[in-house]
Design a protein around this motif. Sequence first.
Motif, PDB file in Angstrom:
ATOM      1  N   ASP A  76      93.466  47.387  54.802  1.00  0.00           N
ATOM      2  CA  ASP A  76      92.029  47.098  54.797  1.00  0.00           C
ATOM      3  C   ASP A  76      91.529  46.980  53.366  1.00  0.00           C
ATOM      4  O   ASP A  76      92.190  47.404  52.407  1.00  0.00           O
ATOM      5  CB  ASP A  76      91.245  48.164  55.572  1.00  0.00           C
ATOM      6  N   ALA A  77      90.323  46.424  53.234  1.00  0.00           N
ATOM      7  CA  ALA A  77      89.764  46.144  51.916  1.00  0.00           C
ATOM      8  C   ALA A  77      89.452  47.418  51.139  1.00  0.00           C
ATOM      9  O   ALA A  77      89.601  47.461  49.916  1.00  0.00           O
ATOM     10  CB  ALA A  77      88.500  45.290  52.065  1.00  0.00           C
ATOM     11  N   ALA A  78      88.991  48.454  51.844  1.00  0.00           N
ATOM     12  CA  ALA A  78      88.669  49.702  51.158  1.00  0.00           C
ATOM     13  C   ALA A  78      89.918  50.313  50.516  1.00  0.00           C
ATOM     14  O   ALA A  78      89.869  50.808  49.387  1.00  0.00           O
ATOM     15  CB  ALA A  78      88.047  50.694  52.139  1.00  0.00           C
ATOM     16  N   ALA A  79      91.033  50.270  51.235  1.00  0.00           N
ATOM     17  CA  ALA A  79      92.289  50.777  50.675  1.00  0.00           C
ATOM     18  C   ALA A  79      92.709  49.957  49.470  1.00  0.00           C
ATOM     19  O   ALA A  79      93.233  50.489  48.490  1.00  0.00           O
ATOM     20  CB  ALA A  79      93.382  50.765  51.742  1.00  0.00           C
ATOM     21  N   ALA A  80      92.471  48.642  49.527  1.00  0.00           N
ATOM     22  CA  ALA A  80      92.813  47.775  48.394  1.00  0.00           C
ATOM     23  C   ALA A  80      92.028  48.176  47.152  1.00  0.00           C
ATOM     24  O   ALA A  80      92.572  48.198  46.040  1.00  0.00           O
ATOM     25  CB  ALA A  80      92.542  46.317  48.756  1.00  0.00           C
ATOM     26  N   GLU A  81      90.754  48.511  47.328  1.00  0.00           N
ATOM     27  CA  GLU A  81      89.945  48.940  46.193  1.00  0.00           C
ATOM     28  C   GLU A  81      90.481  50.233  45.591  1.00  0.00           C
ATOM     29  O   GLU A  81      90.518  50.403  44.371  1.00  0.00           O
ATOM     30  CB  GLU A  81      88.491  49.124  46.627  1.00  0.00           C
ATOM     31  N   ALA A  88      97.227  49.925  40.276  1.00  0.00           N
ATOM     32  CA  ALA A  88      98.306  49.171  40.904  1.00  0.00           C
ATOM     33  C   ALA A  88      97.737  47.906  41.538  1.00  0.00           C
ATOM     34  O   ALA A  88      96.522  47.712  41.609  1.00  0.00           O
ATOM     35  CB  ALA A  88      99.018  50.022  41.954  1.00  0.00           C
ATOM     36  N   ARG A  89      98.610  47.037  41.998  1.00  0.00           N
ATOM     37  CA  ARG A  89      98.194  45.801  42.657  1.00  0.00           C
ATOM     38  C   ARG A  89      98.210  45.993  44.161  1.00  0.00           C
ATOM     39  O   ARG A  89      99.166  46.562  44.698  1.00  0.00           O
ATOM     40  CB  ARG A  89      99.126  44.660  42.269  1.00  0.00           C
ATOM     41  N   ALA A  90      97.185  45.544  44.842  1.00  0.00           N
ATOM     42  CA  ALA A  90      97.098  45.689  46.290  1.00  0.00           C
ATOM     43  C   ALA A  90      97.526  44.394  46.985  1.00  0.00           C
ATOM     44  O   ALA A  90      97.259  43.298  46.484  1.00  0.00           O
ATOM     45  CB  ALA A  90      95.679  46.043  46.702  1.00  0.00           C
ATOM     46  N   GLN A  91      98.187  44.554  48.135  1.00  0.00           N
ATOM     47  CA  GLN A  91      98.572  43.399  48.945  1.00  0.00           C
ATOM     48  C   GLN A  91      98.197  43.682  50.396  1.00  0.00           C
ATOM     49  O   GLN A  91      98.692  44.629  51.002  1.00  0.00           O
ATOM     50  CB  GLN A  91     100.077  43.137  48.848  1.00  0.00           C
ATOM     51  N   LEU A  92      97.305  42.877  50.946  1.00  0.00           N
ATOM     52  CA  LEU A  92      96.859  43.054  52.321  1.00  0.00           C
ATOM     53  C   LEU A  92      97.948  42.596  53.284  1.00  0.00           C
ATOM     54  O   LEU A  92      98.478  41.488  53.156  1.00  0.00           O
ATOM     55  CB  LEU A  92      95.579  42.266  52.565  1.00  0.00           C
ATOM     56  N   VAL A  93      98.317  43.457  54.239  1.00  0.00           N
ATOM     57  CA  VAL A  93      99.383  43.133  55.192  1.00  0.00           C
ATOM     58  C   VAL A  93      98.917  43.412  56.610  1.00  0.00           C
ATOM     59  O   VAL A  93      97.910  44.076  56.846  1.00  0.00           O
ATOM     60  CB  VAL A  93     100.658  43.960  54.903  1.00  0.00           C
ATOM     61  N   GLU A  94      99.689  42.905  57.566  1.00  0.00           N
ATOM     62  CA  GLU A  94      99.321  43.038  58.980  1.00  0.00           C
ATOM     63  C   GLU A  94      99.711  44.374  59.572  1.00  0.00           C
ATOM     64  O   GLU A  94      98.971  44.987  60.333  1.00  0.00           O
ATOM     65  CB  GLU A  94      99.985  41.908  59.779  1.00  0.00           C
ATOM     66  N   HIS A  95     100.925  44.850  59.242  1.00  0.00           N
ATOM     67  CA  HIS A  95     101.475  46.023  59.912  1.00  0.00           C
ATOM     68  C   HIS A  95     101.342  47.277  59.053  1.00  0.00           C
ATOM     69  O   HIS A  95     101.720  47.286  57.878  1.00  0.00           O
ATOM     70  CB  HIS A  95     102.953  45.809  60.245  1.00  0.00           C
TER      71      HIS A  95
END
Length: 353
Positions: A76-81, A88-95
């Motif tokens: 989710d976007a909040a975790a990415a923030e 670190a770099r965030a990557q949005l994934v499905e699972h």
Amino acid sequence: MRRTLRARIFLSVILALPAVGLGSGTAGAVPDPVPGVTASPTQYSLDRTIEHSLGDRSAGSYLDATTGELVVTVTDAAAAEEVRAEGARAQLVEHSTAQLESAMSTLEAQAKITGTSWGIDPRVNQVVIEADQSVSASSLTQLENVAAGLGDAVTIRRVPGVFAREVVGGDAIYGGGYRCSAAFNVSKGINRYFLTAGHCTNLAATWYATPGGPPIGGRVGTSFPTNDYGIVRYRVGPQPAGVVNLYNGTYQDITSAADPIVGQAIKKSGSTTKVTSGTVTAVNVTVNYGDGPVYGMVRTTVCSAGGDSGGAHFAGSTALGIHSGSSGCRGTRGTAIFQPVREALSAYGVSVY
């Protein structure tokens, strides 16, 4: 450093047991290995911190093969923030991790087939299943049917060779008619020990540096299957150095231990294949050996052969794992498995030095 009978048992344990094969699957040929990148102490620490804070909102992390950045998968976007705030770099994934672990639970219940393994590769956000050449056509069909029900959370690879534990090591140790090696020297208070593979320490209570020579230590703990680690306490005498044999006349000092990160470059030292290099490709791996499963292992491309069991997996001065087994090693192709060393250190209350 000289090798001495009591003092210099540094690395791998290798037993005369079979090596388990992992698979390049029905999805196609085994992919060419991707060179690993060096993990820094900061990245080891950041990886553990973020993993703990995000929990199920992540599906693992890895090192980017091109930039060397720590990439953290998020759902989710909040975790990415949060990830970006930690540097670190965030990557949005499905699972999520929970979904991938649920897939592995289904495999455990419905496809526990000797000669298979599965583990999480965060780079593809999937559970990568490997099936070695001992898996029959009917068993492979069973595996494929179970995998089909799990959708794109899993992928299957058929791999060459056969998964087996391997016995023979770095600086050799002998017990019960087998030859192994010590992975890392460790301590607790004034006492000194070495770690090795549990399928080695299952075989004998007393260990020797040479066949028929004086004993160098006695087993005080062993765990296999489920885990693959054991510990031997040195007898009173010269204290061994906390180093790993590089087989070129030099030794690598070991000063810390960490959990490996997918994508990082590592080395293995063992008495058969000596020092080999490769990349971490999956974590939380289950391997279904013929005499029992092991869990929470690490999959790599570090090549090995019979006699390398118990060998040291490391990166620079950081201890990472204890060699367990492999399948289909050909140069830099194939799969090798190690037991994460931090679990063994915690189980026995010891430290590298």
